[in-house]
Design an enzyme around this catalytic site. Structure first.
Site, mmCIF file in Angstrom:
data_model
loop_
_atom_site.group_PDB
_atom_site.id
_atom_site.type_symbol
_atom_site.label_atom_id
_atom_site.label_comp_id
_atom_site.label_asym_id
_atom_site.label_seq_id
_atom_site.Cartn_x
_atom_site.Cartn_y
_atom_site.Cartn_z
ATOM 1 N N HIS A 61 36.777 43.929 36.047
ATOM 2 C CA HIS A 61 35.855 43.694 37.156
ATOM 3 C C HIS A 61 35.685 44.921 38.033
ATOM 4 O O HIS A 61 36.579 45.745 38.139
ATOM 5 C CB HIS A 61 36.391 42.561 38.044
ATOM 6 C CG HIS A 61 36.608 41.278 37.322
ATOM 7 N ND1 HIS A 61 37.628 40.415 37.647
ATOM 8 C CD2 HIS A 61 35.961 40.703 36.285
ATOM 9 C CE1 HIS A 61 37.585 39.360 36.840
ATOM 10 N NE2 HIS A 61 36.582 39.519 36.012
ATOM 11 N N LYS A 71 41.393 49.533 45.357
ATOM 12 C CA LYS A 71 42.344 48.415 45.354
ATOM 13 C C LYS A 71 43.773 48.936 45.337
ATOM 14 O O LYS A 71 44.071 49.933 44.673
ATOM 15 C CB LYS A 71 42.152 47.539 44.112
ATOM 16 C CG LYS A 71 40.808 46.862 44.026
ATOM 17 C CD LYS A 71 40.685 46.054 42.742
ATOM 18 C CE LYS A 71 39.329 45.383 42.664
ATOM 19 N NZ LYS A 71 39.164 44.617 41.428
ATOM 20 N N HIS A 118 38.657 47.098 36.697
ATOM 21 C CA HIS A 118 40.064 46.697 36.790
ATOM 22 C C HIS A 118 40.270 45.338 36.147
ATOM 23 O O HIS A 118 39.427 44.452 36.243
ATOM 24 C CB HIS A 118 40.464 46.629 38.270
ATOM 25 C CG HIS A 118 41.791 46.013 38.496
ATOM 26 N ND1 HIS A 118 41.934 44.733 38.990
ATOM 27 C CD2 HIS A 118 43.036 46.480 38.268
ATOM 28 C CE1 HIS A 118 43.220 44.455 39.064
ATOM 29 N NE2 HIS A 118 43.912 45.506 38.634
ATOM 30 N N TYR A 131 46.400 41.785 46.146
ATOM 31 C CA TYR A 131 45.825 43.119 46.284
ATOM 32 C C TYR A 131 45.016 43.266 47.559
ATOM 33 O O TYR A 131 44.451 42.303 48.087
ATOM 34 C CB TYR A 131 44.986 43.497 45.067
ATOM 35 C CG TYR A 131 43.845 42.568 44.701
ATOM 36 C CD1 TYR A 131 42.534 42.911 44.973
ATOM 37 C CD2 TYR A 131 44.090 41.365 44.055
ATOM 38 C CE1 TYR A 131 41.484 42.082 44.614
ATOM 39 C CE2 TYR A 131 43.055 40.527 43.688
ATOM 40 C CZ TYR A 131 41.752 40.885 43.969
ATOM 41 O OH TYR A 131 40.719 40.052 43.622
ATOM 42 N N ASP A 169 33.829 36.214 32.113
ATOM 43 C CA ASP A 169 34.419 37.405 31.511
ATOM 44 C C ASP A 169 34.126 37.501 30.014
ATOM 45 O O ASP A 169 34.033 38.597 29.465
ATOM 46 C CB ASP A 169 35.923 37.467 31.767
ATOM 47 C CG ASP A 169 36.231 37.857 33.206
ATOM 48 O OD1 ASP A 169 35.310 38.286 33.926
ATOM 49 O OD2 ASP A 169 37.403 37.737 33.610
#
Length: 182
Positions: A61, A71, A118, A131, A169
């Site tokens: 993503h 991040k 990521h 995160y 996804d």
């Protein structure tokens, strides 16, 4: 904390100094002044957390354009294999990735700057992943790349038929068809 720059410039593994005794442990998970000195100023504005079971793969993503996000990720329960893919077309490491194991035991953190896709794979029975991001989530800028894109050559340590992922996804484009950073 020890800040270890990876093979891709700007991507860091951060290893804290953990103090253990009969009561348990203590460590500083993040310290702005030290982070700014070692990596540079990043204004984190939002913390996120997810819980996933073994075999869950989230990613790859990223947020497009002005909504892109840096991040700082870590695992507070369990173990994951975390991946950052350089999707900056002008970068000398374009298309390359860094993979690191993050766990409640090693307490490592992974800093991923803007311009990267990521994702992570849960290796333990369950994982709680947290995160910080430097830009709030913008649904209209949500983007991704298929986790099993053969051009990326990410060697996920799982049989592809055993991966648990979202419908979204599964439908992400290959990197060659995705909207990337310049």
């Amino acid at each position: 904390m020890e800040y270890i720059e990876t093979a891709i410039k700007g991507v860091y593994i951060i290893e804290p100094r953990v103090f253990n005794d009969a009561r348990g442990y203590f460590f500083e998970a993040w310290k702005q002044s030290e982070f700014n000195e070692k990596i540079g100023p990043v204004n984190f504005v939002q913390d996120n957390e997810s819980k996933s079971s073994k075999g869950v793969l989230r990613g790859l993503h990223y947020q497009k354009g002005s909504a892109s996000q840096a991040k700082l990720v870590r695992v507070i329960k369990g173990c994951v294999l975390d991946v950052a893919v350089d999707i900056r077309k002008s970068s000398p490491t374009f298309g390359q990735h860094v993979m690191v194991e993050l766990s409640e035991d090693n307490k490592r953190q992974f800093f991923i700057p803007r311009g990267f896709a990521h994702g992570f794979l849960v290796l333990s029975e369950e994982a709680i992943f947290t995160y910080k991001v430097d830009n709030p989530y913008a649904p209209q800028c949500d983007a991704g790349i298929r986790w099993n894109d053969p051009d990326l050559n990410i060697l996920w340590p799982i049989n592809p038929e055993e991966v648990i992922t979202s419908e979204k996804d599964l439908k992400q484009p290959l990197m060659k068809d995705a909207e990337l950073f310049d």
